[in-house]
Design an enzyme around this catalytic site. Structure first.
Site, PDB file in Angstrom:
ATOM      1  N   LYS A   1       0.807  -1.223   0.000  1.00 47.61           N
ATOM      2  CA  LYS A   1       0.000   0.000   0.000  1.00 47.61           C
ATOM      3  C   LYS A   1       0.843   1.278   0.000  1.00 47.61           C
ATOM      4  O   LYS A   1       0.500   2.255  -0.597  1.00 47.61           O
ATOM      5  CB  LYS A   1      -0.887   0.030   1.236  1.00 47.61           C
ATOM      6  CG  LYS A   1      -2.069  -0.927   1.168  1.00 47.61           C
ATOM      7  CD  LYS A   1      -3.026  -0.586   2.282  1.00 47.61           C
ATOM      8  CE  LYS A   1      -4.092  -1.628   2.469  1.00 47.61           C
ATOM      9  NZ  LYS A   1      -4.773  -1.493   3.744  1.00 47.61           N
TER      10      LYS A   1
ATOM     11  N   ARG B   1     -14.696  -2.583  10.016  1.00 47.71           N
ATOM     12  CA  ARG B   1     -15.094  -1.312  10.626  1.00 47.71           C
ATOM     13  C   ARG B   1     -16.301  -0.692   9.931  1.00 47.71           C
ATOM     14  O   ARG B   1     -17.102  -0.033  10.551  1.00 47.71           O
ATOM     15  CB  ARG B   1     -13.940  -0.305  10.569  1.00 47.71           C
ATOM     16  CG  ARG B   1     -12.856  -0.561  11.565  1.00 47.71           C
ATOM     17  CD  ARG B   1     -11.600   0.155  11.185  1.00 47.71           C
ATOM     18  NE  ARG B   1     -11.035  -0.427   9.969  1.00 47.71           N
ATOM     19  CZ  ARG B   1      -9.873  -0.117   9.455  1.00 47.71           C
ATOM     20  NH1 ARG B   1      -9.137   0.802  10.020  1.00 47.71           N
ATOM     21  NH2 ARG B   1      -9.424  -0.710   8.371  1.00 47.71           N
TER      22      ARG B   1
HETATM   23  P1  ADP Z   1      -4.193  -4.212   6.140  1.00 46.64           P
HETATM   24  O1  ADP Z   1      -3.399  -3.218   5.374  1.00 46.64           O
HETATM   25  O2  ADP Z   1      -3.853  -5.629   5.858  1.00 46.64           O
HETATM   26  O3  ADP Z   1      -5.679  -3.948   6.149  1.00 46.64           O
HETATM   27  P2  ADP Z   1      -4.127  -3.147   8.783  1.00 46.64           P
HETATM   28  O4  ADP Z   1      -3.005  -3.181   9.749  1.00 46.64           O
HETATM   29  O5  ADP Z   1      -4.596  -1.793   8.336  1.00 46.64           O
HETATM   30  O6  ADP Z   1      -3.636  -4.020   7.599  1.00 46.64           O
HETATM   31  O7  ADP Z   1      -5.393  -3.928   9.361  1.00 46.64           O
HETATM   32  C1  ADP Z   1      -5.302  -5.277   9.717  1.00 46.64           C
HETATM   33  C2  ADP Z   1      -6.670  -5.772  10.101  1.00 46.64           C
HETATM   34  O8  ADP Z   1      -7.130  -5.093  11.252  1.00 46.64           O
HETATM   35  C3  ADP Z   1      -7.757  -5.558   9.036  1.00 46.64           C
HETATM   36  O9  ADP Z   1      -8.623  -6.683   9.055  1.00 46.64           O
HETATM   37  C4  ADP Z   1      -8.504  -4.354   9.531  1.00 46.64           C
HETATM   38  O10 ADP Z   1      -9.858  -4.331   9.088  1.00 46.64           O
HETATM   39  C5  ADP Z   1      -8.424  -4.572  11.036  1.00 46.64           C
HETATM   40  N1  ADP Z   1      -8.537  -3.317  11.755  1.00 46.64           N
HETATM   41  C6  ADP Z   1      -7.818  -2.201  11.587  1.00 46.64           C
HETATM   42  N2  ADP Z   1      -8.215  -1.230  12.422  1.00 46.64           N
HETATM   43  C7  ADP Z   1      -9.232  -1.742  13.142  1.00 46.64           C
HETATM   44  C8  ADP Z   1     -10.113  -1.226  14.161  1.00 46.64           C
HETATM   45  N3  ADP Z   1     -10.033   0.030  14.565  1.00 46.64           N
HETATM   46  N4  ADP Z   1     -11.053  -2.063  14.667  1.00 46.64           N
HETATM   47  C9  ADP Z   1     -11.161  -3.328  14.227  1.00 46.64           C
HETATM   48  N5  ADP Z   1     -10.387  -3.868  13.254  1.00 46.64           N
HETATM   49  C10 ADP Z   1      -9.441  -3.092  12.721  1.00 46.64           C
END
Ligand code: ADP
Length: 164
Positions: free
Chosen positions: A41, A91
């Site tokens: 990303k 989310r």
């Molecule tokens: P990716 O780039 O693989 O989505 P992230 O680190 O952004 O990696 O997110 C990993 C996982 O955590 C994803 O399934 C995302 O939906 C979930 N996630 C991220 N933030 C939250 C949150 N605030 N509450 C619940 N789940 C979350």
């Protein structure tokens, strides 16, 4: 009890991630947090070893949680290591649109199911992107990231602000 694989960039880990991990740790015998060797990303703010250290610290109290690195598809890692299910967080409808496609493809390719946890209302707005923006604007991260890693994350991101 089953085992689960929760892949993510965790750049950096947030309180939303940790809450989901804590909930999953009570349901699964073992929970693997998977860091992909490539972040497609954007260039990562925290390198792989830093993100592993942050996750290790934030999950120190959870004895059945382990941080691993993987190459390629998360579903292939799960299959090759006999892990039962993939875990992802939801989310909003944007998450759902993307995750639905991934979960359906992963199941079609390997038969592995994806389990979704919906975000708690208090973390629904929270993302790693938001955390990076807040700290780079010089604001503290209390409540946005786990207490145990707040200082390290703030130090690194706020220093990026000064060097911009
Ligand atoms: P990716 O780039 O693989 O989505 P992230 O680190 O952004 O990696 O997110 C990993 C996982 O955590 C994803 O399934 C995302 O939906 C979930 N996630 C991220 N933030 C939250 C949150 N605030 N509450 C619940 N789940 C979350």
């Amino acid at each position: 009890m089953k085992t689960a694989f929760f892949p993510g960039n965790f750049d950096p880990p947030t309180s939303g991630h940790l809450e989901l991990i804590e909930r999953a740790a009570t349901l699964f015998e073992r929970l693997y947090l998977g860091l992909p060797d490539k972040n497609e990303k954007w260039p990562s703010s925290f390198d792989l070893m830093e993100r592993k250290a942050l996750l290790d610290t934030a999950t120190k109290h959870l004895s059945n949680v382990e941080v691993v690195f993987f190459k390629g598809l998360s579903v292939d890692y799960a299959k090759n290591h006999s892990i039962d299910v993939l875990l992802r967080g939801l989310r909003n409808s944007q998450d759902f649109d993307y995750e639905y496609q991934m979960a359906a493809s992963n199941r079609q390719m390997t038969g592995i199911e994806t389990v979704f946890f919906v975000s708690s209302p208090k973390y629904i707005h929270l993302s790693s992107t938001l955390v990076r923006q807040i700290a780079r604007s010089g604001h503290r991260l209390h409540g946005f990231v786990p207490d145990s890693i707040e200082e390290v994350i703030f130090k690194k991101l706020s220093s990026q602000l000064q060097s911009l």
